[in-house]
Motif scaffolding. Structure first.
Motif, PDB file in Angstrom:
ATOM      1  N   VAL A  36     -23.946  26.113  -7.694  1.00  0.00           N
ATOM      2  CA  VAL A  36     -24.075  26.797  -9.049  1.00  0.00           C
ATOM      3  C   VAL A  36     -22.937  27.562  -9.158  1.00  0.00           C
ATOM      4  O   VAL A  36     -22.353  28.697  -8.512  1.00  0.00           O
ATOM      5  N   MET A  37     -22.009  27.380 -10.297  1.00  0.00           N
ATOM      6  CA  MET A  37     -20.718  28.097 -10.507  1.00  0.00           C
ATOM      7  C   MET A  37     -20.658  28.562 -11.919  1.00  0.00           C
ATOM      8  O   MET A  37     -21.135  27.849 -12.816  1.00  0.00           O
ATOM      9  N   ASP A  38     -19.897  29.681 -12.161  1.00  0.00           N
ATOM     10  CA  ASP A  38     -19.990  30.183 -13.565  1.00  0.00           C
ATOM     11  C   ASP A  38     -18.590  30.424 -14.087  1.00  0.00           C
ATOM     12  O   ASP A  38     -18.490  30.831 -15.253  1.00  0.00           O
ATOM     13  N   ILE A 174     -22.463  26.299   7.251  1.00  0.00           N
ATOM     14  CA  ILE A 174     -20.868  26.387   7.029  1.00  0.00           C
ATOM     15  C   ILE A 174     -20.926  25.352   5.870  1.00  0.00           C
ATOM     16  O   ILE A 174     -21.483  24.308   5.773  1.00  0.00           O
ATOM     17  N   ASP A 175     -19.818  25.637   5.219  1.00  0.00           N
ATOM     18  CA  ASP A 175     -19.671  24.899   3.828  1.00  0.00           C
ATOM     19  C   ASP A 175     -18.513  24.718   3.342  1.00  0.00           C
ATOM     20  O   ASP A 175     -17.525  25.692   3.197  1.00  0.00           O
ATOM     21  N   GLY A 176     -17.842  23.488   3.328  1.00  0.00           N
ATOM     22  CA  GLY A 176     -16.572  23.088   2.808  1.00  0.00           C
ATOM     23  C   GLY A 176     -15.887  22.397   3.914  1.00  0.00           C
ATOM     24  O   GLY A 176     -15.540  22.951   4.783  1.00  0.00           O
ATOM     25  N   GLY A 177     -15.390  21.327   3.454  1.00  0.00           N
ATOM     26  CA  GLY A 177     -14.500  20.591   4.282  1.00  0.00           C
ATOM     27  C   GLY A 177     -15.110  19.719   5.590  1.00  0.00           C
ATOM     28  O   GLY A 177     -14.152  19.587   6.729  1.00  0.00           O
ATOM     29  N   ALA A 196     -22.373  19.171   3.382  1.00  0.00           N
ATOM     30  CA  ALA A 196     -21.274  18.309   3.250  1.00  0.00           C
ATOM     31  C   ALA A 196     -21.589  17.519   1.942  1.00  0.00           C
ATOM     32  O   ALA A 196     -22.529  17.233   1.657  1.00  0.00           O
ATOM     33  N   GLY A 197     -20.524  17.548   1.069  1.00  0.00           N
ATOM     34  CA  GLY A 197     -20.467  16.883  -0.097  1.00  0.00           C
ATOM     35  C   GLY A 197     -19.758  15.672  -0.281  1.00  0.00           C
ATOM     36  O   GLY A 197     -20.198  14.730   0.076  1.00  0.00           O
ATOM     37  N   SER A 198     -18.470  15.649  -0.098  1.00  0.00           N
ATOM     38  CA  SER A 198     -17.452  14.398  -0.222  1.00  0.00           C
ATOM     39  C   SER A 198     -17.735  13.714   0.987  1.00  0.00           C
ATOM     40  O   SER A 198     -17.662  12.416   0.562  1.00  0.00           O
TER      41      SER A 198
END
Ligand code: DX5
Ligand code: ZN
Length: 221
Positions: A36-38, A174-177, A196-198
């Motif tokens: 969630v980003m604002d 952990i989050d990112g890359g 993990a997203g991408s």
């Protein structure tokens, strides 16, 4: 401690979100990470409360909600009522961290504290007895698909040894890359939940990508 994958829905195809969630559930996914980003705390805007409400009606898996919003204390009830399970607040975004973590607990949800790459894990020490999880950002928050920042493993290591020494039981996420090259380093440092997203949702078959992650997890369980 079991190792958990928390796929970030930020990289989903939002026209096929339900379909992609069902595929991940069939692969055994236990958590879904919701970013969630604002547009204020981070230079991007993503999804929010109505989407979490819909997700809650659609899946019984853990909704791991990462609030990249300024003064998250204003919205804790709204995110709890929407059906979040874990509520991650950023230490850098909140002026009343202790009160906010306690409020999350009082609402029957899991409190989690998140740190950006340049924030030292030591800043979390006063709050570690209050949380179920610490989320270590391994990229600057705001966008999927960025490269892993190696130095953030120091935060993981610090949190891991503090947890062992003090007989605490928080999860370290952990989050990112995170991909099949960086995941082993994170697990070695003491992570037990990996976002993990991408790496899961933007590269070919979701089933194949999850199988690759599970194969790596096996070596650390
Ligand atoms: C970034 C978000 C992440 C993001 C990760 O601010 O917090 O959850 O989706 O994406 P990847 O795995 O592509 O780095
Ligand atoms: Zn996230």
């Amino acid at each position: 401690m079991s190792l958990i994958l928390s796929p970030s829905l930020l990289s989903a195809d939002f026209t096929k979100l339900g379909e992609q969630i069902r595929i991940m559930e069939k692969c055994g996914t236990k958590y879904f990470h919701v970013d969630v980003m604002d547009g204020i705390f981070v230079p991007n805007i993503s999804i929010g409360i109505p989407v979490i409400k819909s997700l809650r009606g659609f899946t019984d898996r853990v909704l791991d909600v990462h609030l990249m919003i300024d003064r998250p204390e204003r919205y804790i009830e709204a995110f709890a009522n929407a059906g979040s399970d874990i509520i991650n607040i950023h230490i850098e975004a909140c002026s009343c961290v202790e009160e906010t973590l306690k409020k999350i607990r009082e609402l029957g949800k899991s409190p989690a504290l998140t740190i950006k790459p340049k924030t030292s894990w030591k800043e979390t020490i006063p709050y570690l007895h209050l949380v179920d999880m610490v989320l270590v950002m391994s990229v600057e928050p705001g966008f999927g698909g960025q490269s892993f920042i190696e130095s953030t493993l120091e935060n993981v290591k610090g949190l891991y040894s503090y947890k062992q020494k003090n007989d605490l039981s928080y999860d370290i996420e952990i989050d990112g890359g995170i991909n099949k090259d960086t995941l082993p380093k994170a697990l070695e440092a003491g992570v037990n939940i990996a976002v993990a997203g991408s790496a899961i949702l933007s590269k070919g078959s979701i089933e194949d990508r999850i199988a690759e992650f599970n194969e790596i997890f096996k070596h650390y369980e």
